[in-house]
Design a protein around this motif. Structure first.
Motif, PDB file in Angstrom:
ATOM      1  N   LYS A  16       0.858  -1.207   0.000  1.00 23.98           N
ATOM      2  CA  LYS A  16       0.000   0.000   0.000  1.00 23.98           C
ATOM      3  C   LYS A  16       0.884   1.242   0.000  1.00 23.98           C
ATOM      4  O   LYS A  16       0.671   2.180  -0.780  1.00 23.98           O
ATOM      5  CB  LYS A  16      -0.893   0.024   1.256  1.00 23.98           C
ATOM      6  N   ILE A  17       1.877   1.246   0.881  1.00 29.67           N
ATOM      7  CA  ILE A  17       2.763   2.418   1.002  1.00 29.67           C
ATOM      8  C   ILE A  17       3.518   2.632  -0.306  1.00 29.67           C
ATOM      9  O   ILE A  17       3.610   3.762  -0.807  1.00 29.67           O
ATOM     10  CB  ILE A  17       3.731   2.243   2.196  1.00 29.67           C
ATOM     11  N   GLU A  18       4.007   1.549  -0.886  1.00 26.43           N
ATOM     12  CA  GLU A  18       4.780   1.681  -2.137  1.00 26.43           C
ATOM     13  C   GLU A  18       3.902   2.251  -3.248  1.00 26.43           C
ATOM     14  O   GLU A  18       4.316   3.137  -3.997  1.00 26.43           O
ATOM     15  CB  GLU A  18       5.336   0.314  -2.559  1.00 26.43           C
ATOM     16  N   TRP A  19       2.667   1.742  -3.327  1.00 21.47           N
ATOM     17  CA  TRP A  19       1.768   2.226  -4.385  1.00 21.47           C
ATOM     18  C   TRP A  19       1.458   3.718  -4.184  1.00 21.47           C
ATOM     19  O   TRP A  19       1.487   4.508  -5.130  1.00 21.47           O
ATOM     20  CB  TRP A  19       0.477   1.401  -4.384  1.00 21.47           C
ATOM     21  N   LEU A  20       1.179   4.110  -2.956  1.00 22.17           N
ATOM     22  CA  LEU A  20       0.878   5.522  -2.666  1.00 22.17           C
ATOM     23  C   LEU A  20       2.087   6.389  -2.978  1.00 22.17           C
ATOM     24  O   LEU A  20       1.973   7.431  -3.645  1.00 22.17           O
ATOM     25  CB  LEU A  20       0.495   5.698  -1.178  1.00 22.17           C
ATOM     26  N   ALA A  21       3.248   5.942  -2.490  1.00 24.22           N
ATOM     27  CA  ALA A  21       4.475   6.737  -2.671  1.00 24.22           C
ATOM     28  C   ALA A  21       4.773   6.922  -4.160  1.00 24.22           C
ATOM     29  O   ALA A  21       5.086   8.033  -4.604  1.00 24.22           O
ATOM     30  CB  ALA A  21       5.628   6.052  -1.967  1.00 24.22           C
ATOM     31  N   ALA A  22       4.610   5.841  -4.933  1.00 25.20           N
ATOM     32  CA  ALA A  22       4.960   5.918  -6.350  1.00 25.20           C
ATOM     33  C   ALA A  22       3.991   6.778  -7.147  1.00 25.20           C
ATOM     34  O   ALA A  22       4.368   7.409  -8.128  1.00 25.20           O
ATOM     35  CB  ALA A  22       5.004   4.504  -6.937  1.00 25.20           C
ATOM     36  N   ASN A  23       2.734   6.818  -6.712  1.00 27.41           N
ATOM     37  CA  ASN A  23       1.713   7.464  -7.549  1.00 27.41           C
ATOM     38  C   ASN A  23       1.262   8.846  -7.100  1.00 27.41           C
ATOM     39  O   ASN A  23       0.614   9.554  -7.865  1.00 27.41           O
ATOM     40  CB  ASN A  23       0.494   6.550  -7.659  1.00 27.41           C
ATOM     41  N   PHE A  24       1.548   9.226  -5.854  1.00 27.10           N
ATOM     42  CA  PHE A  24       0.999  10.491  -5.358  1.00 27.10           C
ATOM     43  C   PHE A  24       2.049  11.471  -4.836  1.00 27.10           C
ATOM     44  O   PHE A  24       1.712  12.582  -4.451  1.00 27.10           O
ATOM     45  CB  PHE A  24      -0.021  10.227  -4.241  1.00 27.10           C
ATOM     46  N   PHE A  25       3.305  11.070  -4.773  1.00 27.23           N
ATOM     47  CA  PHE A  25       4.305  11.941  -4.145  1.00 27.23           C
ATOM     48  C   PHE A  25       5.446  12.266  -5.103  1.00 27.23           C
ATOM     49  O   PHE A  25       5.867  11.418  -5.887  1.00 27.23           O
ATOM     50  CB  PHE A  25       4.863  11.280  -2.873  1.00 27.23           C
ATOM     51  N   GLU A  26       5.933  13.506  -4.982  1.00 32.57           N
ATOM     52  CA  GLU A  26       7.048  13.911  -5.851  1.00 32.57           C
ATOM     53  C   GLU A  26       8.318  13.160  -5.487  1.00 32.57           C
ATOM     54  O   GLU A  26       9.135  12.840  -6.337  1.00 32.57           O
ATOM     55  CB  GLU A  26       7.278  15.420  -5.697  1.00 32.57           C
ATOM     56  N   ASP A  27       8.493  12.919  -4.191  1.00 37.25           N
ATOM     57  CA  ASP A  27       9.685  12.202  -3.735  1.00 37.25           C
ATOM     58  C   ASP A  27       9.221  10.901  -3.065  1.00 37.25           C
ATOM     59  O   ASP A  27       8.987  10.863  -1.838  1.00 37.25           O
ATOM     60  CB  ASP A  27      10.450  13.095  -2.737  1.00 37.25           C
ATOM     61  N   PRO A  28       9.042   9.828  -3.843  1.00 39.59           N
ATOM     62  CA  PRO A  28       8.488   8.580  -3.282  1.00 39.59           C
ATOM     63  C   PRO A  28       9.294   8.040  -2.108  1.00 39.59           C
ATOM     64  O   PRO A  28       8.720   7.572  -1.122  1.00 39.59           O
ATOM     65  CB  PRO A  28       8.529   7.610  -4.464  1.00 39.59           C
ATOM     66  N   ALA A  29      10.614   8.163  -2.179  1.00 46.67           N
ATOM     67  CA  ALA A  29      11.438   7.602  -1.092  1.00 46.67           C
ATOM     68  C   ALA A  29      11.153   8.355   0.208  1.00 46.67           C
ATOM     69  O   ALA A  29      11.004   7.752   1.282  1.00 46.67           O
ATOM     70  CB  ALA A  29      12.913   7.701  -1.466  1.00 46.67           C
ATOM     71  N   ALA A  30      11.043   9.691   0.105  1.00 41.45           N
ATOM     72  CA  ALA A  30      10.777  10.502   1.314  1.00 41.45           C
ATOM     73  C   ALA A  30       9.389  10.183   1.859  1.00 41.45           C
ATOM     74  O   ALA A  30       9.191  10.092   3.083  1.00 41.45           O
ATOM     75  CB  ALA A  30      10.890  11.986   0.981  1.00 41.45           C
ATOM     76  N   ALA A  31       8.405  10.006   0.954  1.00 45.19           N
ATOM     77  CA  ALA A  31       7.035   9.693   1.399  1.00 45.19           C
ATOM     78  C   ALA A  31       7.011   8.355   2.131  1.00 45.19           C
ATOM     79  O   ALA A  31       6.420   8.226   3.209  1.00 45.19           O
ATOM     80  CB  ALA A  31       6.099   9.653   0.196  1.00 45.19           C
ATOM     81  N   GLU A  32       7.685   7.361   1.547  1.00 41.01           N
ATOM     82  CA  GLU A  32       7.746   6.041   2.189  1.00 41.01           C
ATOM     83  C   GLU A  32       8.391   6.144   3.558  1.00 41.01           C
ATOM     84  O   GLU A  32       7.951   5.554   4.538  1.00 41.01           O
ATOM     85  CB  GLU A  32       8.584   5.082   1.334  1.00 41.01           C
ATOM     86  N   GLN A  33       9.442   6.943   3.597  1.00 41.48           N
ATOM     87  CA  GLN A  33      10.191   7.080   4.846  1.00 41.48           C
ATOM     88  C   GLN A  33       9.302   7.689   5.943  1.00 41.48           C
ATOM     89  O   GLN A  33       9.248   7.208   7.064  1.00 41.48           O
ATOM     90  CB  GLN A  33      11.423   7.957   4.570  1.00 41.48           C
ATOM     91  N   THR A  34       8.539   8.751   5.578  1.00 43.69           N
ATOM     92  CA  THR A  34       7.674   9.408   6.574  1.00 43.69           C
ATOM     93  C   THR A  34       6.572   8.471   7.042  1.00 43.69           C
ATOM     94  O   THR A  34       6.346   8.315   8.249  1.00 43.69           O
ATOM     95  CB  THR A  34       7.042  10.688   5.977  1.00 43.69           C
TER      96      THR A  34
END
Ligand code: MEV
Length: 444
Positions: A16-34
């Motif tokens: 779920k986190i990976e899908w959200l990070a990849a599709n909704f955030f400019e910086d997926p790695a930072a989004a996943e991290q948060t």
């Protein structure tokens, strides 16, 4: 990139986190991290929280604060509060301390009745339904006895069922309105289960009644659900003292004699006249109420919905509190319906809700109603007192200073210097930024 998905709930949390990070955030790695960083490191604890809702991907953290010195009916409480607004806990604590020296808070529960409704359509003669109703009521009591047995053993249960005819407003529309005593639980699941049984049994009763003709056997249950409006699950909290005991209030504000008390009473009357002011006034009350309701694992949306309906019970939205002076005695009072519980639901599941209840001495539901009402009143007193004397921005922005400093990335040393400087100066976002820029250009 795809921003819609089917089967999201079936994905693992990581997916779920990976899908959200990849599709909704400019910086997926930072989004996943948060999203990952705010989860509990202890898997068992995290599993408890994840169990509360569907699709949980992280935790949304709010401070669990405490307002000490609440004396309510002669008993001292340190009250747990969960809220994001910076000045609320400080205001509650200061009002609690203020009234501690003036007899504390008083409170009484005026009723604990909860309500539920079965909405249904029936096309027959209303007089016929009225005539059948005593037998229908007995049938509903009897056929729900298994569901209410446990609650009856605890001293509660189903109390009464009434038939209401709304056919003058909506063709063929009737309602069963049932009242319940749910003891220390909020009782939503209990009430809804009983109501759904009523719905089934109502249909069965009418469809099989030997005295009814075929055409009168047509009944349609539209819905069965509790009502969040519980005007008879009511609590009153108040403070009172002689006007003389409030003189320092006026003095501190640089006002003459009884001016502060007079202004407080006027401000509360204004909230009884004007819905625009009443909404803000009551919002101040709910600042305190919601914070305790949330801390103790109760449903704050139910409490808000109920309180706001009660505030317009006479046809206009008005203040929930009243203040007046009679024979030299100032009294400030809040009357509010509070359908809350201390057992069941989140109260036992959420470790901090459990802790909050223990902090309060594991109160019964009526005792918690009195505590919550006292905090609402304290909050209202603190807000109105500030509004009619110093204004709220002074205190509010002082509390907000820490948030602004965090936002501007201030170091510990810069924060200490800023706290010191803004004791004497007016806090604003730009004033704090200018202060930090000056500090930094001076090489601090
Ligand atoms: C702010 O959260 C609440 C107040 O606006 C309440 C009031 O105006 O009474 C200060």
């Amino acid at each position: 990139m795809t921003r819609t998905i089917s089967g999201f709930s079936k994905l693992s949390k990581r997916q779920k986190i990976e899908w959200l990070a990849a599709n909704f955030f400019e910086d997926p790695a930072a989004a996943e991290q948060t999203l990952t960083a705010w989860r509990r490191p202890d898997e068992q604890q995290q599993n408890i929280i994840d169990g509360f809702t569907e699709n949980a991907v992280s935790n949304y953290t709010l401070p669990f604060s405490v307002a000490p010195n609440f004396m309510i009916n002669g008993k001292a409480y340190a009250v747990p509060m969960v809220i994001e607004e910076s000045s609320v806990v400080a205001a509650a604590s200061s009002a609690a301390k203020f009234w501690l020296d003036r007899g504390g808070f008083h409170a009484e529960v005026l009723g604990t009745v909860k309500l539920g409704q079965v909405h249904f359509r029936w096309g027959g003669n209303p007089a016929r339904l009225r005539a059948l109703f005593p037998a229908l009521k007995a049938h509903l009591f009897a056929t729900s006895a298994d569901l209410t047995a446990n609650m009856r053993q605890r001293g509660g249960g189903l109390q009464e069922i009434n038939l209401l005819d709304f056919t003058h407003l909506e063709p063929e529309y009737y309602q069963l309105r049932a009242s319940f005593e749910t003891c220390d639980s909020m009782g939503a699941n209990f009430i809804n289960s009983v109501l759904e049984r009523f719905g089934n049994q109502l249909e069965h009763f009418i469809e099989t009644h030997p005295d009814l003709s075929d055409k009168d056997r047509d009944v349609e249950v539209i819905m069965c659900i509790l009502s969040n409006y519980t005007p008879n699950c009511l609590v009153r909290a108040w403070v009172e003292c002689s006007e003389a005991e409030l003189e320092d209030l006026a003095r501190d504000a640089g006002l003459p004699g009884h001016a502060a008390v007079d202004r407080i009473c006027t401000a509360v009357r204004i909230a009884g006249i004007d819905p625009y002011r009443a909404t803000t006034h009551n919002k101040g009350i709910f600042n305190g109420i919601d914070a305790v309701v949330l801390a103790t694992g109760n449903d704050f949306r139910a409490i808000e919905a109920c309180g706001h309906t009660y505030a317009c019970r006479n046809g206009q939205y008005r203040s929930l509190s009243r203040a007046w002076v009679e024979r030299g005695v100032f009294r400030f009072e809040l009357e509010i319906p509070l359908p809350i519980g201390t057992v069941g639901g989140l109260t036992a599941l959420h470790p901090l809700a459990k802790q909050a209840l223990e902090l309060l001495g594991n109160p019964s539901a009526p005792e918690l109603m009195m505590i919550v009402a006292a905090v609402g009143l304290a909050q209202n007193f603190a807000a109105v007192r500030s509004l009619v004397t110093t204004g709220i921005q002074q205190g509010h922005m002082k509390m907000h200073l820490t948030n602004i400093l965090h936002h501007l990335g201030a170091t510990a040393a810069e924060s200490t210097a800023a706290q010191d400087y803004f004791c004497r100066e007016t806090v604003s976002f730009s004033a704090v930024r200018t202060f930090l820029e000056r500090q930094r250009s001076n090489g601090f």
